[in-house]
Motif scaffolding. Sequence first.
Motif, short mmCIF file in Angstrom:
data_model
loop_
_atom_site.label_atom_id
_atom_site.label_comp_id
_atom_site.label_asym_id
_atom_site.label_seq_id
_atom_site.Cartn_x
_atom_site.Cartn_y
_atom_site.Cartn_z
N UNK A 443 0.61 -1.19 -0.04
CA UNK A 443 -0.02 0.14 -0.20
C UNK A 443 0.90 1.24 0.04
N UNK A 444 0.20 2.46 -0.34
CA UNK A 444 0.94 3.64 -0.46
C UNK A 444 -0.11 4.75 0.33
N UNK A 445 0.36 5.13 1.56
CA UNK A 445 -0.65 5.99 2.16
C UNK A 445 -0.23 7.70 1.58
N UNK A 446 -1.27 8.29 1.57
CA UNK A 446 -1.08 9.66 1.40
C UNK A 446 -0.88 10.69 2.75
N UNK A 447 -1.16 9.80 3.95
CA UNK A 447 -0.74 10.70 4.95
C UNK A 447 0.29 9.77 5.96
N UNK A 519 -5.91 10.82 8.51
CA UNK A 519 -6.10 12.12 8.68
C UNK A 519 -7.26 12.57 7.51
N UNK A 520 -8.05 13.29 7.99
CA UNK A 520 -9.21 13.99 6.99
C UNK A 520 -8.78 14.27 5.55
N UNK A 521 -9.44 13.54 4.77
CA UNK A 521 -9.10 14.03 3.31
C UNK A 521 -7.92 13.07 2.55
N UNK A 522 -7.44 12.23 3.46
CA UNK A 522 -6.46 11.15 2.96
C UNK A 522 -6.87 9.98 2.03
N UNK A 523 -5.90 9.17 1.47
CA UNK A 523 -6.43 8.17 0.71
C UNK A 523 -5.34 7.10 0.86
N UNK A 524 -5.74 5.75 0.57
CA UNK A 524 -4.59 4.71 0.46
C UNK A 524 -4.86 4.10 -0.91
N UNK A 525 -3.59 3.76 -1.68
CA UNK A 525 -3.61 3.28 -2.85
C UNK A 525 -2.80 1.65 -2.65
N UNK A 526 -3.65 0.68 -2.86
CA UNK A 526 -3.30 -0.60 -2.72
C UNK A 526 -2.81 -1.10 -4.26
N UNK A 527 -1.82 -2.02 -3.88
CA UNK A 527 -1.30 -2.62 -5.10
C UNK A 527 -0.40 -3.94 -4.96
#
Length: 541
Positions: A443-447, A519-527
């Motif tokens: 995964x790749x977190x935005x926060x 965190x508010x507005x964050x996203x997670x990319x799974x791969x």
Amino acid sequence: MTTSLYPELDEAALAQIVSALESGNTSGLAPARAEEVTQARTAARFRLVRVPGAEGVELDGALWVQSGDTPAPVVVMPAPWADLGWVAYAAQATQLAAKGYNVLAYTPRGFGKSGGEVEVAGPLDVQDGTAAVDFVLENLPAADTNQIGFLGDSYGSGISLLVAAADPRVKAVGALSTWGSLFEAFHENDTAHTASVDALRGAARNARLSERTEWAFGQVRNGESPSDELREWASERSPLTYIDQLNQQNVPIFFAHAWHETLFPVNQTLELFERLTTPKRLDLSIGDHSSPEMTGLIGLPNRIWTDAHHWLGHHLKGETNGITESQVVSEIMWGKALESHQDWYSAVGAPAGFHLTGPAAGGVDGGLADKPANGWSTTVSTGTDTPATVADAIIKTGYAEMLGKPKTYPTGQIDRTHAAVWTGEPLTETAKVRGTPSLRLAFQPSAADTTFIAYLFDAAPDNSASIITHAPFTVRGATPGEPAVADIRLQAAGYDAPARHRLMLVVDTEDPFYRDANEAGSAITFSSTEGSPSRLEIPLA
């Protein structure tokens, strides 16, 4: 707010048993309970007592004293986490007394009519347990000092294990719906299990929590990264911390646990069971915390309490009752078949690997395949719950499961912008999940701080599903945008997924059972990449 860990417990019926024990008038009891009270009163004398505990605190209790001069074994029963205290054991203690045991049931400090404050199985509770043994031996000349056992449900089970580790006079333990690691129960994979603390605080609304207990519960409730001080507090209250003492003293221990336990999830108790080298047995059942043994608390026939009695009978009275024939007995979801094995290793299936793939052309969900398929990615936004949840309510959902009515999940209503979904092909035969599934997820977190929850479902052809198992995961202090890998052990399961159903993995970021760190507005990319392939491993028998 949860107000009881025992929603089905008939307190009025238990109070009637106590009244009949005192007066001998059994006219208000059901025939079976009346017979048990009569037998107990013939075999033993019943009286209410005040047990001197640690630091001058008195504990409310009741004593069943065998008649005659022949030494008889002793069973000490610390009460569950409930206002009614030792009265919860009125039926079970009466049955034990009728079978020839001296029995002391007592209410732990801070609850009911006992003095002191609730310490959550802290050192003072352990000292109280040792003082309870002293009290029995001082007041019962005919007590068999070499045959002393502890038997408890929930809170009383944890206290029983801790006392057994500290007091070599304890020769056998029955621990029903217990915990191995209090920290792991409250902070699984660095994710605060706030529903557990809320349930405990709600059930102790009339109890007197110590300042230290209030502090610890608050630490879990705020969802922040756990402090070393909280870890030490929990460790001191965890039987796993004292595994060497339990093994050195070779204390025979009987465990009972529910597969879908939401208060003390099963893995941390399984770790305790596996690390014990003592005589041991584990009964695993459908349901949630204390629900599989609930009918036994009011005196009705119950497999778990029967096994607990047999365990004590074998180890305290030398009875040959077949209780040691199997060390692990599992009730399988949802057919309720019982499977017996000599140990946990024999109960666990062989690992089957399922590679997470990207969606097929025109599709939305990924797949679970037997070969790697790397190079895909899917992104979910945080902050919104989906129908994928642990349960509708702590404990209560388990009662429905016991009745053959597991929670139904509408998989089509899971919003794919807030959850990632991977679905396998229709099963050609029953998939017998036996053991602890594991998930490796790139995964790749935005926060910097991120939480997600993985659920393994059994999806029917109509797209409704039942939950097999789950686990949360939190990472703190990550570098936003940098790839990472989560290795997650889901909770152990004993589950049969029928042919033509599909295995489904769902990962979302919110669940009412946990305090997320998103965190508010964050996203997670799974791969899944060649260097970090994402893979689900399920033990299949």
